[in-house]
Design an enzyme around this catalytic site. Structure first.
Site: not given
Length: 148
Positions: A25-27
């Site tokens: 996951s990344d943001q």
């Protein structure tokens, strides 16, 4: 965000035996089309919050589910946050209290950061924390996992 989430999952999945799945996951925070990185230190966090004060900021949160055999499933959630107009003392008190130096957008929505907001608009309330659980559950079902 999608590229980074997939890269993280792929890097770990490459070292796993067949049958394994890895979640990445990344943001990325986006202010007027410009990405905001993690601030890293107090001064940068204060500067980011000043720049976002009274404005809309979009947070793109990606999740990737990668199988050891190369199968990749992906989802992306976009959350729009409207920050209140913030005064210098509020920003400094907040940054000193939570030290959000490793957070996209220089705040922790799950903590005191919520006090900086006027509004939040999204499909998945967990996405802003960094892992969109509605999307994650959907990817797991798509991969054949029983959820719940």
């Amino acid at each position: 965000a999608a590229r980074l989430a997939a890269s993280k999952a792929a890097a770990v999945a490459a070292a796993q035996p067949d049958g394994c799945w890895v979640l990445g996951s990344d943001q990325v925070a986006d202010l007027d089309g410009q990405p905001l990185g993690k601030p890293g230190h107090r001064e940068a966090a204060i500067a980011q919050l000043h720049a976002m004060s009274g404005r809309r900021v979009r947070f793109h949160t990606a999740v990737a589910l990668q199988a050891a055999d190369g199968t990749l499933l992906e989802a992306l959630d976009t959350t729009t946050v409207v920050l209140r107009t913030l005064r210098e003392p509020e920003i400094e008190r907040y940054v000193d209290a939570e030290r959000p130096f490793d957070c996209a957008g220089s705040f922790k929505v799950e903590g005191l950061g919520i006090s900086l907001f006027e509004a939040v608009d999204n499909r998945d309330p967990t996405a802003l924390v960094g892992l969109p659980l509605i999307a994650t559950a959907g990817l797991l079902r798509q991969a054949g996992f029983a959820v719940p």
